[in-house]
Motif scaffolding. Structure first.
Motif, PDB file in Angstrom:
ATOM      1  N   ASN A 260      12.386  23.219  23.073  1.00 43.42           N
ATOM      2  CA  ASN A 260      12.319  24.484  23.430  1.00 43.42           C
ATOM      3  C   ASN A 260      13.407  25.249  23.859  1.00 43.42           C
ATOM      4  OD1 ASN A 260       9.586  23.014  24.478  1.00 43.42           O
ATOM      5  ND2 ASN A 260       9.237  24.982  23.212  1.00 43.42           N
ATOM      6  N   LEU A 261      14.603  24.257  24.096  1.00 42.08           N
ATOM      7  CA  LEU A 261      15.706  24.951  24.943  1.00 42.08           C
ATOM      8  C   LEU A 261      16.972  23.771  24.694  1.00 42.08           C
ATOM      9  CD1 LEU A 261      17.567  26.603  26.739  1.00 42.08           C
ATOM     10  CD2 LEU A 261      16.699  24.965  28.635  1.00 42.08           C
ATOM     11  N   ALA A 262      18.086  24.318  24.119  1.00 39.67           N
ATOM     12  CA  ALA A 262      19.239  23.666  23.571  1.00 39.67           C
ATOM     13  C   ALA A 262      20.340  24.467  23.518  1.00 39.67           C
ATOM     14  CB  ALA A 262      18.986  22.639  22.554  1.00 39.67           C
ATOM     15  N   THR A 263      21.512  23.847  23.994  1.00 41.11           N
ATOM     16  CA  THR A 263      22.688  24.611  23.834  1.00 41.11           C
ATOM     17  C   THR A 263      23.559  24.112  22.419  1.00 41.11           C
ATOM     18  OG1 THR A 263      23.936  23.112  25.247  1.00 41.11           O
ATOM     19  CG2 THR A 263      23.233  24.829  26.011  1.00 41.11           C
ATOM     20  N   VAL A 264      23.768  24.958  21.677  1.00 40.71           N
ATOM     21  CA  VAL A 264      24.395  24.593  20.258  1.00 40.71           C
ATOM     22  C   VAL A 264      25.666  25.210  20.154  1.00 40.71           C
ATOM     23  CG1 VAL A 264      24.298  24.730  17.487  1.00 40.71           C
ATOM     24  CG2 VAL A 264      22.080  24.229  19.424  1.00 40.71           C
ATOM     25  N   THR A 265      26.801  24.757  19.745  1.00 41.23           N
ATOM     26  CA  THR A 265      28.109  25.545  19.527  1.00 41.23           C
ATOM     27  C   THR A 265      28.011  25.435  17.771  1.00 41.23           C
ATOM     28  OG1 THR A 265      29.146  23.259  19.465  1.00 41.23           O
ATOM     29  CG2 THR A 265      29.050  24.569  21.566  1.00 41.23           C
ATOM     30  N   MET A 266      29.252  26.627  17.678  1.00 32.06           N
ATOM     31  CA  MET A 266      29.596  26.570  16.457  1.00 32.06           C
ATOM     32  C   MET A 266      29.932  25.164  15.339  1.00 32.06           C
ATOM     33  SD  MET A 266      29.540  29.850  15.388  1.00 32.06           S
ATOM     34  CE  MET A 266      30.917  29.972  14.132  1.00 32.06           C
ATOM     35  N   PRO A 267      29.792  25.175  14.190  1.00 29.70           N
ATOM     36  CA  PRO A 267      29.308  25.984  13.454  1.00 29.70           C
ATOM     37  C   PRO A 267      27.558  26.106  13.152  1.00 29.70           C
ATOM     38  CG  PRO A 267      30.113  24.151  12.072  1.00 29.70           C
ATOM     39  CD  PRO A 267      30.449  24.004  13.754  1.00 29.70           C
ATOM     40  N   ASP A 268      27.135  25.211  13.808  1.00 33.22           N
ATOM     41  CA  ASP A 268      25.439  24.977  13.804  1.00 33.22           C
ATOM     42  C   ASP A 268      24.913  25.973  14.360  1.00 33.22           C
ATOM     43  OD1 ASP A 268      25.296  22.091  12.535  1.00 33.22           O
ATOM     44  OD2 ASP A 268      26.709  21.834  14.390  1.00 33.22           O
ATOM     45  N   SER A 269      25.396  26.837  15.229  1.00 33.59           N
ATOM     46  CA  SER A 269      24.980  27.698  15.957  1.00 33.59           C
ATOM     47  C   SER A 269      24.713  29.159  14.801  1.00 33.59           C
ATOM     48  CB  SER A 269      25.449  28.581  16.923  1.00 33.59           C
ATOM     49  OG  SER A 269      27.045  28.872  16.575  1.00 33.59           O
ATOM     50  N   GLU A 270      25.368  29.069  13.707  1.00 37.50           N
ATOM     51  CA  GLU A 270      25.079  30.022  12.538  1.00 37.50           C
ATOM     52  C   GLU A 270      23.779  29.924  12.066  1.00 37.50           C
ATOM     53  OE1 GLU A 270      28.602  29.571  10.614  1.00 37.50           O
ATOM     54  OE2 GLU A 270      29.866  31.023  11.266  1.00 37.50           O
ATOM     55  N   ARG A 271      23.694  28.728  11.856  1.00 41.36           N
ATOM     56  CA  ARG A 271      22.255  28.490  11.118  1.00 41.36           C
ATOM     57  C   ARG A 271      20.993  28.887  12.126  1.00 41.36           C
ATOM     58  NH1 ARG A 271      20.629  23.002  10.510  1.00 41.36           N
ATOM     59  NH2 ARG A 271      21.884  22.178  12.078  1.00 41.36           N
ATOM     60  N   LEU A 272      21.071  28.890  13.164  1.00 41.37           N
ATOM     61  CA  LEU A 272      20.162  29.481  14.167  1.00 41.37           C
ATOM     62  C   LEU A 272      20.258  30.870  14.258  1.00 41.37           C
ATOM     63  CD1 LEU A 272      20.663  26.779  17.206  1.00 41.37           C
ATOM     64  CD2 LEU A 272      18.912  26.857  15.219  1.00 41.37           C
ATOM     65  N   GLU A 273      21.307  31.477  14.163  1.00 41.39           N
ATOM     66  CA  GLU A 273      21.235  32.919  14.117  1.00 41.39           C
ATOM     67  C   GLU A 273      20.882  33.452  12.848  1.00 41.39           C
ATOM     68  OE1 GLU A 273      22.586  34.899  16.513  1.00 41.39           O
ATOM     69  OE2 GLU A 273      23.431  33.403  17.865  1.00 41.39           O
ATOM     70  N   THR A 274      20.968  32.905  11.644  1.00 46.78           N
ATOM     71  CA  THR A 274      20.417  33.174  10.484  1.00 46.78           C
ATOM     72  C   THR A 274      18.725  32.975  10.737  1.00 46.78           C
ATOM     73  OG1 THR A 274      22.480  32.410   9.271  1.00 46.78           O
ATOM     74  CG2 THR A 274      20.397  32.842   7.970  1.00 46.78           C
ATOM     75  N   ALA A 275      18.448  32.154  11.305  1.00 47.74           N
ATOM     76  CA  ALA A 275      16.931  31.833  11.270  1.00 47.74           C
ATOM     77  C   ALA A 275      16.182  32.824  12.196  1.00 47.74           C
ATOM     78  CB  ALA A 275      16.572  30.307  11.839  1.00 47.74           C
ATOM     79  N   GLY A 276      17.120  33.720  13.080  1.00 44.52           N
ATOM     80  CA  GLY A 276      16.591  34.480  14.199  1.00 44.52           C
ATOM     81  C   GLY A 276      16.183  33.959  15.465  1.00 44.52           C
ATOM     82  N   MET A 277      16.738  32.795  15.826  1.00 42.05           N
ATOM     83  CA  MET A 277      16.340  31.992  17.001  1.00 42.05           C
ATOM     84  C   MET A 277      17.056  32.939  17.963  1.00 42.05           C
ATOM     85  SD  MET A 277      14.930  29.510  18.046  1.00 42.05           S
ATOM     86  CE  MET A 277      14.705  28.137  16.504  1.00 42.05           C
ATOM     87  N   PRO A 278      16.142  33.049  19.083  1.00 47.12           N
ATOM     88  CA  PRO A 278      16.946  34.067  20.175  1.00 47.12           C
ATOM     89  C   PRO A 278      17.643  33.060  20.963  1.00 47.12           C
ATOM     90  CG  PRO A 278      14.446  33.332  20.553  1.00 47.12           C
ATOM     91  CD  PRO A 278      14.907  33.083  19.004  1.00 47.12           C
ATOM     92  N   GLY A 279      18.678  33.603  21.584  1.00 48.62           N
ATOM     93  CA  GLY A 279      19.783  32.883  22.344  1.00 48.62           C
ATOM     94  C   GLY A 279      20.337  33.707  23.299  1.00 48.62           C
ATOM     95  N   ILE A 280      20.708  32.934  24.467  1.00 46.54           N
ATOM     96  CA  ILE A 280      21.519  33.575  25.449  1.00 46.54           C
ATOM     97  C   ILE A 280      23.067  33.046  25.545  1.00 46.54           C
ATOM     98  CG2 ILE A 280      21.384  34.086  27.917  1.00 46.54           C
ATOM     99  CD1 ILE A 280      19.180  35.444  26.455  1.00 46.54           C
ATOM    100  N   SER A 281      24.145  34.005  25.359  1.00 49.46           N
ATOM    101  CA  SER A 281      25.494  33.253  25.589  1.00 49.46           C
ATOM    102  C   SER A 281      25.998  33.658  26.919  1.00 49.46           C
ATOM    103  CB  SER A 281      26.084  34.188  24.562  1.00 49.46           C
ATOM    104  OG  SER A 281      27.670  33.881  24.643  1.00 49.46           O
TER     105      SER A 281
END
Length: 533
Positions: A260-281
């Motif tokens: 339910n919660l994890a921190t992810v950095t580039m470049p893998d965060s791009e996959r999550l952004e594409t999937a529409g995963m909500p995130g807080i920066s």
């Protein structure tokens, strides 16, 4: 696990240290940001968190590790919290009267420890006495708690009085955030490195260091912020924290719905952004290089420190660390509220100039030899770097070593995880390192940085002595509130201008969320979690 490292043809070497996780920061005060999630609130649900590093010791007075303090807040609480407006709000203390040298906390009635005992004024006072006792080697002595602080309990009035001789404009904010340990934990701290003994909403029911931690909600909790109790709808019954050191794996678990919660950095965060995963920066220092000022080390020479800084391309290293998403370091502070924080700390860093770096060493008597290495009075210019693990960091420090080799420096690189590095740094010894990779994360109040940059305490592991820093701090500490901001900012600039510490750059860390809401997620506040479906 052990680390297997390849050999290098260049003249720098890796010495592996047994380690198994990556964590880039010490946590002092946390960054704040709102949590995400949509749906209907569930009853007695479960929450899974993927942590990038094992927390190590969970006894609050003994750690500044970011993951440890995040896990600890499930079982331990502080006297005050911060409201949505950034102002102090009641928690274990229902009210307080304060000045720059004294705080009197009136405790809330009816608070109990996880073993059923009642939280008392004496118990709270004993926490501060334990922390200030040098024999206990508390990691937060001098950070949250002034070393000379005295604590007195009035059991009849249910109050605790904290006093310090030296004025501190942020005294209440600092001491009010200490996580309070109950009597058994204070009496037997070594037995609570993987156990809880606090007043928090959760108990630690299973601990498998390096793998996972299971937390279970208490049934008798009634004193949380906003009226939170054990019966508040949406609070998860169980919280599982899994240690997932691999960035790719954390991203995959989010996409598959297994965390339910994890921190992810580039470049893998791009996959999550594409999937529409909500995130807080949240933005924070990607790395800080501390130079060892102990007389036994080559970096005790101001010329060596300045030359190393002048030959470091911080922009390129920041990009390597962040997958091309680095930005100039704004401040040593990254927590909220950013009190007296700079916005352009990088402008005070000595500029990148390899030719000038070479001239500095020439002038200081470090002579280039026929083997391409410098020496002075028979002593080779060898610099031992100790840095955190991770593929991006390996690449970044290989690049840094190549820059310093061109200057005539022999570089030895050691790698370790965050708990190992912290145990080395805070042991009180100078250690076999000249430069260490560490970021002090989440500092909200400038006075909390002081013990890392000055004094004889264990937090000043680099043994920094900077008269300009000390002078500005002395003036600021005797100035009320924000009136001291100019001095706090000049103190911060003095540390980097003198090549005592080199901030590499800022990076953006994204905490991705799914299936719950919370007031903030960096760090998450247990009382505010509401699971959804």
């Amino acid at each position: 696990m052990s680390i297997h490292l390849r050999k290098h043809s260049m003249r720098f070497r890796y010495i592996p240290i047994i380690a198994f996780v990556l964590s880039s920061t010490l946590a002092v005060v946390a960054c704040g940001s709102e949590g995400g999630g949509q749906g209907t609130v569930t009853t007695d649900g479960a929450l899974t968190i993927s942590a990038p590093t094992d927390p190590g010791n969970l006894f609050p007075p003994k750690t500044l590790n970011a993951t440890a303090r995040q896990l600890a807040v499930f079982g331990y609480e502080s006297l005050v919290s911060f409201g949505d407006d950034g102002k102090l709000a009641p928690w274990l203390a229902q009210s307080w009267d304060s000045s720059a040298t004294e705080v009197v906390f009136k405790l809330r009635d009816g608070v109990t420890c996880s073993d059923g005992s009642t939280l008392s004024a004496q118990m709270v006072a004993d926490n501060y006495t334990w922390i200030t006792d040098p024999a206990n080697s508390s990691a937060i002595r001098g950070v949250f708690v002034p070393p000379d602080l005295t604590a007195t309990a009035d059991s009849a009035a249910n109050t605790v009085t904290l006093k310090t001789a030296m004025p501190n404009p942020f005294l209440t904010e600092m001491v009010g955030q200490v996580l309070i340990v109950c009597s058994s934990g204070l009496s037997h701290p070594d037995e609570y490195s993987n156990r809880f003994d606090g007043t928090g909403l959760y108990t630690l029911t299973d601990a498998s260091p390096g793998e996972s931690y299971t937390l279970t909600r208490r049934s008798d909790y009634t004193w949380g912020p906003g009226g939170t109790t054990s019966d508040t709808p949406g609070l998860p019954m169980t919280v599982t924290v899994n240690v997932i050191t691999n960035n790719v794996t954390r991203a995959n678990l989010l996409l598959s719905g297994e965390t339910n919660l994890a921190t992810v950095t580039m470049p893998d965060s791009e996959r999550l952004e594409t999937a529409g995963m909500p995130g807080i920066s949240a933005s924070m220092l990607s790395a800080e290089l501390f130079f060892n000022h102990d007389d036994a080390h080559v970096t005790a020479d101001p010329a060596v420190r300045m030359a190393l800084v002048r030959s470091t391309n911080t922009e390129e290293i920041a990009d390597i660390l962040t997958g091309g998403n680095g930005s100039p370091a704004q401040s040593f502070q990254s927590g909220l509220p950013k009190t007296c924080a700079l916005e352009d700390l990088n402008s005070s860093v000595p500029s990148f100039d390899e030719q000038d770096a070479s001239r500095i060493l020439d002038a200081a008597g470090w002579i280039m030899g026929p083997d391409g290495l410098r020496s002075k009075n028979g002593r080779k210019l060898t610099v031992n770097i100790l840095h955190l693990q991770g593929s991006e960091r390996v690449a970044a420090f290989e690049y840094l070593a190549s820059q310093w080799k061109k200057l005539g420096v022999d570089v030895v690189i050691q790698t370790a995880d965050s708990p190992v590095i912290q145990s080395i740094l805070f042991s009180g010894n100078s250690g076999n390192w000249d430069v260490v990779d560490l970021a002090i994360g989440g500092v909200s109040f400038p006075s909390m940085m002081v013990p890392f940059f000055s004094g004889a305490g264990p937090q000043n592991f680099a043994k920094i002595k900077n008269p300009a820093f000390d002078l500005n701090v002395a003036v600021a500490m005797n100035t009320l509130g924000l009136e001291g901001c100019p001095q706090w900012q000049e103190a911060e600039r003095a540390i980097v201008a003198n090549a005592d510490v080199l901030p590499i750059g800022w990076s953006s860390t994204v905490a991705y969320t799914d299936g719950f809401t919370a007031r903030q997620v960096i760090p998450i506040e247990p009382w505010s979690i509401r699971t959804t479906e």
